[in-house]
Enzyme design. Structure first.
Site, PDB file in Angstrom:
ATOM      1  N   GLN A 148     -20.046  -8.346  11.795  1.00  0.00           N
ATOM      2  CA  GLN A 148     -18.745  -8.597  11.851  1.00  0.00           C
ATOM      3  C   GLN A 148     -17.966  -8.222  10.721  1.00  0.00           C
ATOM      4  O   GLN A 148     -18.731  -8.300   9.490  1.00  0.00           O
ATOM      5  CB  GLN A 148     -18.207 -10.205  12.278  1.00  0.00           C
ATOM      6  CG  GLN A 148     -18.890 -10.489  13.399  1.00  0.00           C
ATOM      7  CD  GLN A 148     -17.491 -10.384  14.459  1.00  0.00           C
ATOM      8  OE1 GLN A 148     -16.462  -9.887  14.071  1.00  0.00           O
ATOM      9  NE2 GLN A 148     -17.810 -10.638  15.746  1.00  0.00           N
ATOM     10  N   CYS A 189      -1.261   6.260   6.886  1.00  0.00           N
ATOM     11  CA  CYS A 189      -2.759   6.027   7.075  1.00  0.00           C
ATOM     12  C   CYS A 189      -2.653   5.098   8.278  1.00  0.00           C
ATOM     13  O   CYS A 189      -1.875   4.388   8.422  1.00  0.00           O
ATOM     14  CB  CYS A 189      -3.247   5.446   5.959  1.00  0.00           C
ATOM     15  SG  CYS A 189      -4.704   4.382   6.376  1.00  0.00           S
ATOM     16  N   CYS A 201       0.793  -1.133   0.104  1.00  0.00           N
ATOM     17  CA  CYS A 201       0.094  -0.043  -0.196  1.00  0.00           C
ATOM     18  C   CYS A 201       0.854   1.228  -0.023  1.00  0.00           C
ATOM     19  O   CYS A 201       1.923   1.270   0.836  1.00  0.00           O
ATOM     20  CB  CYS A 201      -0.742  -0.150   1.102  1.00  0.00           C
ATOM     21  SG  CYS A 201      -1.837   1.670   1.590  1.00  0.00           S
ATOM     22  N   GLU A 237     -27.646  -8.839  25.358  1.00  0.00           N
ATOM     23  CA  GLU A 237     -26.692  -7.854  24.802  1.00  0.00           C
ATOM     24  C   GLU A 237     -27.314  -6.473  25.236  1.00  0.00           C
ATOM     25  O   GLU A 237     -28.637  -6.357  25.303  1.00  0.00           O
ATOM     26  CB  GLU A 237     -26.875  -7.888  23.157  1.00  0.00           C
ATOM     27  CG  GLU A 237     -26.699  -6.853  22.170  1.00  0.00           C
ATOM     28  CD  GLU A 237     -25.147  -6.354  22.269  1.00  0.00           C
ATOM     29  OE1 GLU A 237     -24.578  -7.003  22.245  1.00  0.00           O
ATOM     30  OE2 GLU A 237     -25.131  -4.968  22.497  1.00  0.00           O
ATOM     31  N   CYS A 289     -11.578 -10.156  21.722  1.00  0.00           N
ATOM     32  CA  CYS A 289     -10.758  -9.313  20.971  1.00  0.00           C
ATOM     33  C   CYS A 289      -9.472  -8.724  21.802  1.00  0.00           C
ATOM     34  O   CYS A 289      -8.803  -7.423  21.173  1.00  0.00           O
ATOM     35  CB  CYS A 289     -11.705  -8.333  20.099  1.00  0.00           C
ATOM     36  SG  CYS A 289     -12.512  -7.411  21.551  1.00  0.00           S
ATOM     37  N   CYS A 296      -7.671   1.178  -1.262  1.00  0.00           N
ATOM     38  CA  CYS A 296      -7.408   0.507   0.116  1.00  0.00           C
ATOM     39  C   CYS A 296      -7.404  -1.056  -0.073  1.00  0.00           C
ATOM     40  O   CYS A 296      -8.345  -1.398  -0.528  1.00  0.00           O
ATOM     41  CB  CYS A 296      -8.191   0.819   1.135  1.00  0.00           C
ATOM     42  SG  CYS A 296      -8.310  -0.070   2.586  1.00  0.00           S
ATOM     43  N   ASP A 322     -18.348 -13.132  24.785  1.00  0.00           N
ATOM     44  CA  ASP A 322     -17.727 -12.466  23.630  1.00  0.00           C
ATOM     45  C   ASP A 322     -17.687 -11.071  23.984  1.00  0.00           C
ATOM     46  O   ASP A 322     -18.372  -9.977  23.411  1.00  0.00           O
ATOM     47  CB  ASP A 322     -18.141 -12.577  22.608  1.00  0.00           C
ATOM     48  CG  ASP A 322     -17.455 -11.942  21.217  1.00  0.00           C
ATOM     49  OD1 ASP A 322     -16.190 -11.422  21.438  1.00  0.00           O
ATOM     50  OD2 ASP A 322     -17.902 -12.017  20.094  1.00  0.00           O
TER      51      ASP A 322
HETATM   52  N1  SAH Z   1     -20.906 -11.685  19.909  1.00  0.00           N
HETATM   53  C1  SAH Z   1     -20.976 -10.559  18.967  1.00  0.00           C
HETATM   54  C2  SAH Z   1     -20.461  -9.351  19.234  1.00  0.00           C
HETATM   55  C3  SAH Z   1     -19.391  -9.299  20.302  1.00  0.00           C
HETATM   56  S1  SAH Z   1     -19.175  -7.631  20.393  1.00  0.00           S
HETATM   57  C4  SAH Z   1     -20.615 -10.932  17.370  1.00  0.00           C
HETATM   58  O1  SAH Z   1     -19.652 -11.918  17.282  1.00  0.00           O
HETATM   59  O2  SAH Z   1     -20.998 -10.403  16.674  1.00  0.00           O
HETATM   60  C5  SAH Z   1     -19.397  -7.003  22.034  1.00  0.00           C
HETATM   61  C6  SAH Z   1     -20.777  -6.709  22.176  1.00  0.00           C
HETATM   62  O3  SAH Z   1     -20.965  -6.628  23.541  1.00  0.00           O
HETATM   63  C7  SAH Z   1     -21.299  -5.540  21.482  1.00  0.00           C
HETATM   64  O4  SAH Z   1     -22.352  -5.815  20.932  1.00  0.00           O
HETATM   65  C8  SAH Z   1     -21.743  -4.436  22.781  1.00  0.00           C
HETATM   66  O5  SAH Z   1     -22.832  -3.851  22.458  1.00  0.00           O
HETATM   67  C9  SAH Z   1     -21.935  -5.381  23.931  1.00  0.00           C
HETATM   68  N2  SAH Z   1     -21.812  -5.241  25.139  1.00  0.00           N
HETATM   69  C10 SAH Z   1     -20.900  -4.218  25.800  1.00  0.00           C
HETATM   70  N3  SAH Z   1     -21.155  -4.256  27.083  1.00  0.00           N
HETATM   71  C11 SAH Z   1     -22.178  -5.211  27.625  1.00  0.00           C
HETATM   72  C12 SAH Z   1     -22.843  -5.248  28.710  1.00  0.00           C
HETATM   73  N4  SAH Z   1     -22.418  -4.886  29.946  1.00  0.00           N
HETATM   74  N5  SAH Z   1     -23.842  -6.360  28.729  1.00  0.00           N
HETATM   75  C13 SAH Z   1     -24.307  -6.930  27.582  1.00  0.00           C
HETATM   76  N6  SAH Z   1     -23.579  -6.545  26.164  1.00  0.00           N
HETATM   77  C14 SAH Z   1     -22.670  -5.672  26.293  1.00  0.00           C
END
Ligand code: SAH
Length: 454
Positions: free
Chosen positions: A286, A81, A75, A336, A411, A162, A384
């Site tokens: 995602q 960037c 790139c 969520e 992550c 990009c 997650d």
């Molecule tokens: N598992 C999903 C999203 C993961 S990202 C996937 O794979 O697509 C993490 C997520 O946690 C986000 O959507 C965010 O809004 C949510 N989040 C953040 N704090 C939270 C909480 N205290 N309780 C529940 N969800 C929460």
């Protein structure tokens, strides 16, 4: 105070490591110096720029002995960037580096040197993987520029290409850059809060090829909208949906609350595995769909479902993992915090004819104890969380109710390691950790960790 080095010193150093944002680290008498652009194993000459109490910064003057893993970044705006941090490292070496990062926190923070950290699952083709691009516009010396922000600024690094976004995003970006002045559309100016076009957002559904273009404008009244629609349809016929999002606020937030249809459907449809997802202009989804499937498959493998289990998917977003698990579980409960995401999750379950999922909006740390208090019991808990990791109260709930298995999708290896240690101290055993590369050429790495009750 005196340090091993002083500002403006010119010295030769050997690079020992890479920081998580891709800078080389050298130690001079134990004093760490961060050197952007240098790679592990390289000998470089540097000039010290700044010395702080515990570390300093330097710039690379000369590359004396390059690493075998150094490649020419394809790139032309790398590294100015801020989008990619390690394009100058071969992809194989990137994966090795990411594994090392995970290994190191599992050793130091989780204190689990005997737990296997597998080789990172990478991509066969680590380019053009992002299915969503958010492209800002500006005008500089009377010329329209587009691209991405320089790291930690709002300064656009002008580019037409990009290499981690789709070719459709490239085409749309270049097209609007060339044509909007002729159409009489002004770019938005952050300082004066004047002008019209703020961002172009391009989303592509990898499995179906459908493409959505979203024009984010400062005002709803957009006299050139028909002309833009005609132009896009003519020049980039892959586009199946054109939306206008109105954001009149003077903020950094990219999209506003109102979205109107300019052409085609309001959504594009994608699939992960054999599950369909409806993606609208603002839905969470995602960013790397190829690797998402790898990540979720790993979570599913660790969950080891036989069809009799009741499973929690905490931090479930739009229910992607939940729906993936649902086919092999008795029931899945997703929680969520964003109500719109829960609406999308319910809709996605419906669209796919999945009837054994239950979704609830709220904080995982509040809703999960509530479920237990209602007498529900769970065999497997999948979490997650966002970068900051699991809420302490959620970890306490796990330790109190003791589901047999915990599958932790993360992550951020640092907070993963911290939380694994807490669960270990409470009686769980970490069996293995599988890193997955969701963001090639960036320094991020995702992991799935598998834990069981002793
Ligand atoms: N598992 C999903 C999203 C993961 S990202 C996937 O794979 O697509 C993490 C997520 O946690 C986000 O959507 C965010 O809004 C949510 N989040 C953040 N704090 C939270 C909480 N205290 N309780 C529940 N969800 C929460």
């Amino acid at each position: 105070m005196s340090f091993a080095v002083n500002k403006n010193d010119r010295i030769e150093v050997k690079i020992e490591d890479l920081t998580h944002d891709g800078a080389g680290v050298a130690k001079v008498d134990g004093y760490p110096l961060f050197i952007p652009g240098a790679l592990s194993g390289e000998t470089v000459s540097i000039q010290v720029l700044k010395t702080l109490k515990n570390y300093g910064f330097a710039k690379m003057l000369d590359l004396i002995e390059p690493s075998e893993d150094r490649v020419i970044p394809p790139c032309h705006v790398f590294p100015t960037c801020g989008g990619c941090q390690i394009q100058h490292l071969s992809y194989e070496a990137q994966l090795t580096q990411k594994r090392k990062t995970v290994r190191s926190v599992i050793d130091r923070i989780a204190k689990l040197p005997d737990v296997p950290v597998h080789e990172v699952k990478g991509m066969d083709d680590p380019w053009r993987y992002r299915n969503k691009s958010q492209i800002p516009f500006d005008t500089e010396n009377g010329r329209v520029i587009t691209g991405f922000y320089k790291s930690r600024t709002h300064q656009i690094v002008d580019t037409d290409v990009c290499l981690i976004q789709t070719t459709e995003a490239d085409e749309l970006m270049a097209l609007l850059k060339r044509k909007i002045q002729q159409l009489g559309i002004e770019t938005y100016n952050e300082k004066t809060h004047q002008g019209m076009l703020r961002h172009l957002i391009v989303r592509k559904a990898r499995q179906t090829g459908q493409v959505m273009a979203v024009l984010v404008t400062r005002q709803k009244k957009f006299p050139q909208k028909q002309a833009v629609v005609d132009l896009i349809r003519q020049e980039v016929p892959e586009v199946t949906s054109i939306m206008q999002n109105i954001n009149f606020a003077n903020t950094n937030v990219i999209m506003g609350n109102e979205t109107v249809n300019l052409y085609g459907k309001d959504i594009i449809i994608d699939r992960i595995g054999d599950i369909e997802f409806e993606i609208s202009a603002r839905s969470f989804y995602q960013v790397n769909p190829v690797q998402t499937e790898v990540l979720y498959q790993q979570a599913l493998d660790y969950a080891g479902l036989t069809g009799n289990e009741t499973v929690i998917d905490a931090y479930c977003g739009i229910g992607t993992i939940s729906l993936f698990l649902a086919k092999q579980a008795k029931e899945v409960y997703g929680v969520e915090i964003v109500p719109q995401a829960i609406k999308d999750a319910k809709r996605n379950a419906e669209v796919n004819g999945i009837t054994n999922t239950h979704f609830e909006a709220g904080a995982a740390e509040d809703i999960i104890p509530k479920w237990y208090a209602e007498g529900k019991r769970f065999d497997v808990l999948v979490v997650d969380p966002p970068r900051k990791g699991c809420d302490e109260k959620l970890l306490e709930t796990i330790l109190e109710y003791k589901p047999k298995k915990v599958v932790y999708v993360s992550c951020n290896p640092g907070t993963l390691a911290r939380d694994l240690r807490i669960l270990e101290d409470g009686g769980y055993r970490t069996k293995e950790v599988q890193p997955v590369d969701m963001f090639p050429h960036s320094s991020h790495v995702e992991c799935v960790a598998f834990m069981e009750r002793k």
